[in-house]
Design a protein around this motif. Structure first.
Motif, short mmCIF file in Angstrom:
data_model
loop_
_atom_site.label_atom_id
_atom_site.label_comp_id
_atom_site.label_asym_id
_atom_site.label_seq_id
_atom_site.Cartn_x
_atom_site.Cartn_y
_atom_site.Cartn_z
N UNK A 195 0.82 -1.21 0.00
CA UNK A 195 0.00 0.00 0.00
C UNK A 195 0.85 1.26 0.00
N UNK A 196 2.09 1.14 0.47
CA UNK A 196 3.01 2.28 0.47
C UNK A 196 3.69 2.46 -0.88
N UNK A 233 -4.23 0.78 7.13
CA UNK A 233 -3.61 1.42 5.97
C UNK A 233 -4.29 0.99 4.67
N UNK A 234 -4.60 -0.29 4.53
CA UNK A 234 -5.26 -0.80 3.34
C UNK A 234 -6.65 -0.19 3.19
N UNK A 267 -1.18 -6.82 11.71
CA UNK A 267 -2.37 -7.00 10.90
C UNK A 267 -3.29 -5.79 11.03
N UNK A 268 -3.43 -5.27 12.24
CA UNK A 268 -4.30 -4.11 12.43
C UNK A 268 -3.74 -2.89 11.69
N UNK A 269 -2.45 -2.66 11.80
CA UNK A 269 -1.84 -1.51 11.12
C UNK A 269 -1.99 -1.64 9.61
N UNK A 270 -1.77 -2.85 9.07
CA UNK A 270 -1.92 -3.08 7.63
C UNK A 270 -3.37 -2.93 7.20
#
Length: 375
Positions: free
Chosen positions: A280-281, A366-367, A360-363
């Motif tokens: 995503x980055x 962001x997603x 997983x939460x951070x991804x």
């Protein structure tokens, strides 16, 4: 409702597996990573002394000097007789790792009880062989001199007898360490690559927009990628462990494989989330590759697989606690090398659960933001 989510995750994961099956480059990468790469790391990157070139300048031409010269032979050394005026030039050119100079009247001084010196030059830029080879050379010279003078190879007697027992790798074979560590490193590397590449491929093909008009959530899309890519890596790691490590390299693995692969599964939950976050980055596959290198290389170097964490600065030791590879290396070495049970490695499992949930939460966050921006 819950069963529908499970079905969506399963079907989307099958789509990921089908897309991977139709990507020959990725398939070749998977096969290479868990076959040739493991075998190469175990056999080619050895720390032991092997076929080290040594230049020998014999200015004495005596019986003792000839005995010392003839004691250097393969597979440890590749001896080459040379002249004194070429010794330094050869080392400067990188032709020799070691250079041995036996001076004039060496045998005469030894027999007379005088101080006799032998010069040994070592190319210290070849770190994997320099220190080990210097010790070998010293032992060889002392043994030959002792046998020639005293007719006994025993150099000296110690008042205390040292009994050394090498546990978990009694033969001190580099293959035992290199092959297993390569599997550990490749699990993290391949999971990040596969997951990130899958997301970027969908974005380049425009299929992400198609997914968002379907009755599926961001959580379901992420979970489908996590379970499908984790399954591929687990199967590849199991195959590499059985066929390459145990069958081809004959490395014994005494630990509980079920416990090891459960730890690998927790690690994959975290690393696949990292792959999604990095994707995503990134705006393209080359940019994703550069970002992955910035993250993956420090993770592998500082996780404790190459250098014990106790030897690192304390700041790095605490900083690397957030890296899943740190705890995976710790539990993998304990299980596969020392046959440790859950009662020993449970702290590593607990760390991995917390890190996996956090990543997983951070991804996911962001997603989700990225998808909303795209729509």
């Amino acid at each position: 409702m819950f069963s529908q989510k499970i079905q969506n995750i399963y079907q989307l994961g099958c789509k990921e597996l089908w897309s991977l099956w139709r990507d020959p480059v990725m398939l070749i990468l998977i096969i290479y990573t868990f076959t040739v790469a493991i075998y190469t790391a175990a056999t080619a990157m050895t720390d032991s002394l092997n076929m080290a070139p040594i230049a020998i300048v014999d200015e004495d031409h005596s019986t003792l000097s000839e005995r010392i010269t003839s004691a250097f032979y393969p597979p440890y050394f590749i001896p080459q007789s040379t002249e004194l005026n070429y010794m330094d030039a050869g080392m400067d050119a990188g032709e020799f790792t070691f250079a041995l100079n036996i001076p004039v009247n060496f045998q005469e001084d030894v027999l007379a009880g005088k101080a006799a010196a032998v010069q040994v030059n070592v190319d210290a830029t070849r770190m994997s062989q320099a220190m080990t080879g210097a010790g070998y050379i010293q032992q060889i010279i002392q043994s030959e001199v002792s046998e020639y003078v005293l007719h006994n190879r025993k150099v000296s007697s110690m008042p205390v007898e040292l009994e050394m027992r090498a546990r978990f790798n009694p033969l001190l074979d580099q293959k035992w360490f290199g092959s297993v560590m390569e599997i550990i490193n490749n699990v993290a590397m391949l999971s990040i690559i596969l997951t990130g590449a899958a997301l970027i491929r969908e974005r380049e093909h425009g299929t992400v927009e198609h997914l968002m008009v379907m009755p599926v959530t961001v959580f379901e899309i992420m979970m489908s990628k996590v379970w499908s890519m984790s399954l591929v890596v687990l199967i590849a790691a199991f195959t590499g462990l059985k066929l390459v490590v145990q069958l081809a390299l004959q490395v014994p693995v005494e630990g509980n494989l079920l416990l090891f692969f459960f730890g690998a599964l927790l690690t994959l939950f975290a690393t696949t989330s990292m792959g999604i976050y990095l994707a995503t980055m990134s705006k393209s596959m080359p940019q994703f590759g550069l970002l992955m290198m910035l993250i993956l290389i420090p993770m592998e170097m500082l996780s404790g697989g190459m250098t014990p964490r106790e030897s690192m600065p304390e700041v790095l030791q605490y900083l690397m606690l957030i890296a899943p590879t740190t705890h995976f290396v710790e539990l993998a070495q304990a299980i596969l090398y020392r046959n440790a049970g859950l009662n020993i490695v449970w702290p590593s499992f607990l760390w991995l659960v917390g890190i996996a949930v956090l990543f997983f939460y951070v991804a996911w966050k962001r997603f989700k933001d990225t998808i909303h921006t795209m729509t």
